[in-house]
Design a protein around this motif. Sequence first.
Motif, mmCIF file in Angstrom:
data_model
loop_
_atom_site.group_PDB
_atom_site.id
_atom_site.type_symbol
_atom_site.label_atom_id
_atom_site.label_comp_id
_atom_site.label_asym_id
_atom_site.label_seq_id
_atom_site.Cartn_x
_atom_site.Cartn_y
_atom_site.Cartn_z
ATOM 1 N N ALA A 7 0.834 -1.197 0.000
ATOM 2 C CA ALA A 7 0.000 0.000 0.000
ATOM 3 C C ALA A 7 0.874 1.254 0.000
ATOM 4 O O ALA A 7 1.818 1.366 0.781
ATOM 5 C CB ALA A 7 -0.914 0.003 1.216
ATOM 6 N N LYS A 8 0.548 2.186 -0.892
ATOM 7 C CA LYS A 8 1.273 3.442 -0.973
ATOM 8 C C LYS A 8 0.504 4.499 -0.194
ATOM 9 O O LYS A 8 -0.558 4.957 -0.608
ATOM 10 C CB LYS A 8 1.440 3.876 -2.426
ATOM 11 C CG LYS A 8 2.318 5.113 -2.585
ATOM 12 C CD LYS A 8 2.545 5.452 -4.045
ATOM 13 C CE LYS A 8 3.469 6.664 -4.185
ATOM 14 N NZ LYS A 8 3.692 7.017 -5.608
ATOM 15 N N VAL A 9 1.041 4.862 0.943
ATOM 16 C CA VAL A 9 0.437 5.857 1.831
ATOM 17 C C VAL A 9 1.470 6.945 2.078
ATOM 18 O O VAL A 9 2.653 6.645 2.251
ATOM 19 C CB VAL A 9 0.010 5.196 3.159
ATOM 20 C CG1 VAL A 9 -0.430 6.229 4.169
ATOM 21 C CG2 VAL A 9 -1.100 4.190 2.915
ATOM 22 N N LYS A 10 1.030 8.200 2.079
ATOM 23 C CA LYS A 10 2.024 9.260 2.269
ATOM 24 C C LYS A 10 1.446 10.403 3.100
ATOM 25 O O LYS A 10 0.223 10.581 3.183
ATOM 26 C CB LYS A 10 2.517 9.781 0.917
ATOM 27 C CG LYS A 10 1.526 10.610 0.138
ATOM 28 C CD LYS A 10 2.224 11.250 -1.081
ATOM 29 C CE LYS A 10 1.389 12.349 -1.692
ATOM 30 N NZ LYS A 10 2.110 13.075 -2.754
ATOM 31 N N PRO A 11 2.328 11.202 3.714
ATOM 32 C CA PRO A 11 1.876 12.380 4.469
ATOM 33 C C PRO A 11 1.469 13.487 3.513
ATOM 34 O O PRO A 11 1.779 13.445 2.316
ATOM 35 C CB PRO A 11 3.123 12.763 5.273
ATOM 36 C CG PRO A 11 4.264 12.303 4.423
ATOM 37 C CD PRO A 11 3.793 11.038 3.744
#
Length: 412
Positions: free
Chosen positions: A2-6
């Motif tokens: 999963a690509k999760v970012k701030p």
Amino acid sequence: MAKVKPFKAVRATRDKVALVSSKSYEIYETDHLNAKLDFNPYTFLHVINPGYKYHQDKVTGEQRFKLVHNRYLEFKEDGYFTQDTKAAYYLYKKITPNETFCGIIAATSVADYHDDIIKKHEGTLHERELLFEDYLKNTGFNAEPVLLTYPDNDVISDIVKKYQAQRAEYEFTTTDKDLHFLWVINDDEDVVKITEAFRNIDTLYIADGHHRSTSSCMLAENLAKNNPSHDGTEAYNFFMSYLLPESQLCIYEFNRFIRDLNGLSSEEFLMELDTIFKIENKGLELYKPKEKHQFTMYLDGNFYALTLRKSAYEFSDALSKLDAQILYQTVLKPILGIEDIRNSKKIIYSQNKSGGLELKTKVDEGSFKVSFGMLPTNIDELKSIVDGGALMPPKTTYIEPKLRSAITIYEF
């Protein structure tokens, strides 16, 4: 993976957040909504209901969306909102009288949605998808995160515990007696740990916000087509989500209320049911199912316990084992003639948090002939159905937490 970012959230200032944030505007009845608008100049409801400023209740379509954008700009110009200068994750905790939820608000990937890393469990209506896409395009922001759930993770849990021991950026109580906290996670090392932890998670599941996520993806596709410099890093390639561990997700069932018996008498209806269920008349005793494939029914002043006769029904896959699907396949469709359970006027749904008493009261009031209740779906059922490539029937799950608007805002 999963690509999760701030991201750099737009947020209310600390002194005004309790007044700015609101429940989803669709929840408010007209009188309650007007009272909020009359007496609270800071509520985000002024942004979502821009016609109120001009004493116009019927502003609709693209005109309304443009006015929403204008009111949003006014809130920023007046200093109610500021934008963080450094990208961050946001740890949001909500304590209700009965439950505690603590998860991370982040930007999640449109590509993950298309690649089935972010999975949905229910269908959507194309008209609503188009409407919300138009809303996003005209306003340029989203103030309500999609609720995603993930398997409990020790790395993320340790970081969550670390920040909960610190003073929160926000701490406020709302009139429904819910307590809200927000911590800003912008420490470089912690940001990397969170990002990598989610990268090691294979699948995220949409718990609530199917239309919002689908519309965000539709908008991203259209903006990418019209952007000759598109490189995949643009803000529109992500949408705001609240990521909550599976152990904290609360899933309730929906009760079913049917207006008529499709031309059958009560006696004929019970005889039809007898071929599929073992039936016990419980009289006025409020019966609650104790295990899967058991149902509550209220008919003609009596509660009934219905237990599926396994010889009368074949389990073929995960979806076929779901109680909502069993009720549809054995009763609603073949006996009561309800083919389209999403749009039929013969049936309504109501989330069951009242202990089942509503099954009786709504029927006794005379608008409905019969009602049905069942056990809530659990997260393992949801995941097995989704992983098998199927979708759940409409109104199978009522999932909490329900999130407030404008705790954090995502611009694109």
